[in-house]
Scaffold this active site. Structure first.
Site, PDB file in Angstrom:
ATOM      1  N   ILE A 178       0.901  -1.157   0.000  1.00  0.00           N
ATOM      2  CA  ILE A 178       0.000   0.000   0.000  1.00  0.00           C
ATOM      3  C   ILE A 178       0.936   1.202   0.000  1.00  0.00           C
ATOM      4  O   ILE A 178       1.495   1.573   1.031  1.00  0.00           O
ATOM      5  CB  ILE A 178      -0.922   0.017   1.233  1.00  0.00           C
ATOM      6  CG1 ILE A 178      -1.834  -1.208   1.232  1.00  0.00           C
ATOM      7  CG2 ILE A 178      -1.760   1.296   1.250  1.00  0.00           C
ATOM      8  CD1 ILE A 178      -2.744  -1.306   2.440  1.00  0.00           C
ATOM      9  N   PRO A 179       1.169   1.808  -1.159  1.00  0.00           N
ATOM     10  CA  PRO A 179       2.309   2.717  -1.339  1.00  0.00           C
ATOM     11  C   PRO A 179       2.096   4.129  -0.810  1.00  0.00           C
ATOM     12  O   PRO A 179       2.120   5.118  -1.568  1.00  0.00           O
ATOM     13  CB  PRO A 179       2.512   2.701  -2.853  1.00  0.00           C
ATOM     14  CG  PRO A 179       1.133   2.495  -3.395  1.00  0.00           C
ATOM     15  CD  PRO A 179       0.456   1.557  -2.420  1.00  0.00           C
ATOM     16  N   CYS A 180       1.940   4.259   0.493  1.00  0.00           N
ATOM     17  CA  CYS A 180       1.791   5.596   1.066  1.00  0.00           C
ATOM     18  C   CYS A 180       3.071   6.413   0.904  1.00  0.00           C
ATOM     19  O   CYS A 180       3.040   7.636   1.064  1.00  0.00           O
ATOM     20  CB  CYS A 180       1.366   5.520   2.529  1.00  0.00           C
ATOM     21  SG  CYS A 180       2.385   4.465   3.561  1.00  0.00           S
ATOM     22  N   HIS A 181       4.184   5.761   0.552  1.00  0.00           N
ATOM     23  CA  HIS A 181       5.418   6.512   0.316  1.00  0.00           C
ATOM     24  C   HIS A 181       5.315   7.393  -0.924  1.00  0.00           C
ATOM     25  O   HIS A 181       6.133   8.296  -1.105  1.00  0.00           O
ATOM     26  CB  HIS A 181       6.611   5.558   0.182  1.00  0.00           C
ATOM     27  CG  HIS A 181       6.513   4.579  -0.960  1.00  0.00           C
ATOM     28  ND1 HIS A 181       5.809   3.398  -0.863  1.00  0.00           N
ATOM     29  CD2 HIS A 181       7.005   4.633  -2.219  1.00  0.00           C
ATOM     30  CE1 HIS A 181       5.902   2.748  -2.021  1.00  0.00           C
ATOM     31  NE2 HIS A 181       6.612   3.471  -2.861  1.00  0.00           N
TER      32      HIS A 181
END
Length: 293
Positions: free
Chosen positions: A246-249
């Site tokens: 889950i690419p919150c970066h």
């Protein structure tokens, strides 16, 4: 030493280099100065970056500037719609990792996963050692190490207090090989999400963001139809316990600053820089001056 272990070791060097660059941004440090700070020769640092990111240190650092970030944000209008229209199998991706997900039911969440068997283990990744946990339905937890192993395991136990936890580092290594293949290939990973309806909505939107692209908290809020809720979006990102997948970066501040990250801002920059190097060359015809984000 395996390819994953080598990448993890190289990441440690890259992370130290990023930390040095950020703390000396005003001086525009040279390759020689950066190499000295991480106790390597310039030639050795050059080889490490080339092996880890596929490009030179100078080119990699161009992807970490505020100028580059602001340009990417300017190009991100209607990003979610465009990405959704393109589909998760976009041909621009070098690694066709297809991430799908399902949310746990309120009843399952209330039961705190009682009766569920959760396998877990720690293995190297290109961004340092990480803990991955899974059920029969898919990955339910992914956390990078920021301290000792005990704290990683304690967090997992606190999140799933009623589950039966089974340690299996060999299976964890196999999961990492699927998520971070040595050779770009097609793969599929299914996630099991535990959160509020709003949090799940934010996480599902993030999964549609293509590697190498970024957007701001405000842009994500607008794409979700909640233009006045960037702080709520930020809170949903902070609650994410499935890192990278889950690419919150890929969400940064409006002015180009990288912002906070659950697993360290240096790691977030490393992820953004590596993804840009692998997927973002198409958007960098006019490189920004070398510097720190």
């Amino acid at each position: 030493m395996s390819a994953d272990e080598t990448a993890s070791r190289h990441y440690a060097i890259v992370a130290r280099a990023i930390a040095f660059i950020r703390s000396h941004a005003g001086g525009q440090p040279s390759l020689e100065e950066i190499a000295a700070a991480v106790h390597l020769s310039p030639a050795h640092l050059q080889r490490v970056f080339a092996a880890w990111a596929g490009i030179s240190p100078k080119r990699f650092l161009q992807y970490l500037t505020k100028e580059y970030a602001r340009q990417q944000l300017a190009d991100s209008a209607n990003l979610l719609d465009v990405t959704l229209d393109a589909g998760l199998g976009s041909p621009s991706r070098l690694h066709e990792l297809m991430v799908s997900c399902e949310a746990m039911t309120p009843g399952e969440i209330k039961a705190a996963a009682r009766g569920i068997d959760i396998g877990h283990g720690i293995a190297p990744t290109p961004f340092g050692d990480a803990l991955v946990a899974w059920t029969a339905r898919g990955v339910c937890h992914f956390a990078f190490g920021t301290g000792d192993e005990a704290s990683l395991l304690a967090e997992l136990r606190s999140l799933w207090p009623a589950a039966t936890l089974q340690r299996d580092d060999a299976q964890a290594q196999r999961w990492m090989e699927r998520i971070f293949p040595a050779v770009p290939t097609r793969g599929r990973v299914h996630l099991v999400l535990r959160g509020t309806n709003f949090q799940v909505k934010v996480w599902e939107a993030l999964i549609r963001i293509e590697p190498g692209r970024i957007l701001s908290y405000g842009q994500l809020a607008r794409e979700l139809g909640m233009p006045r809720a960037p702080r709520a979006v930020g809170s949903a990102l902070a609650a994410n316990t499935i890192g990278y997948l889950i690419p919150c970066h890929r969400v940064i501040r409006e002015r180009g600053e990288v912002g906070d990250y659950r697993w360290g801002s240096a790691r977030k920059l490393a992820m953004l820089g590596r993804e840009a190097a692998r997927h973002g060359e198409r958007a960098s015809a006019s490189p920004a001056p070398t510097g720190a984000a």
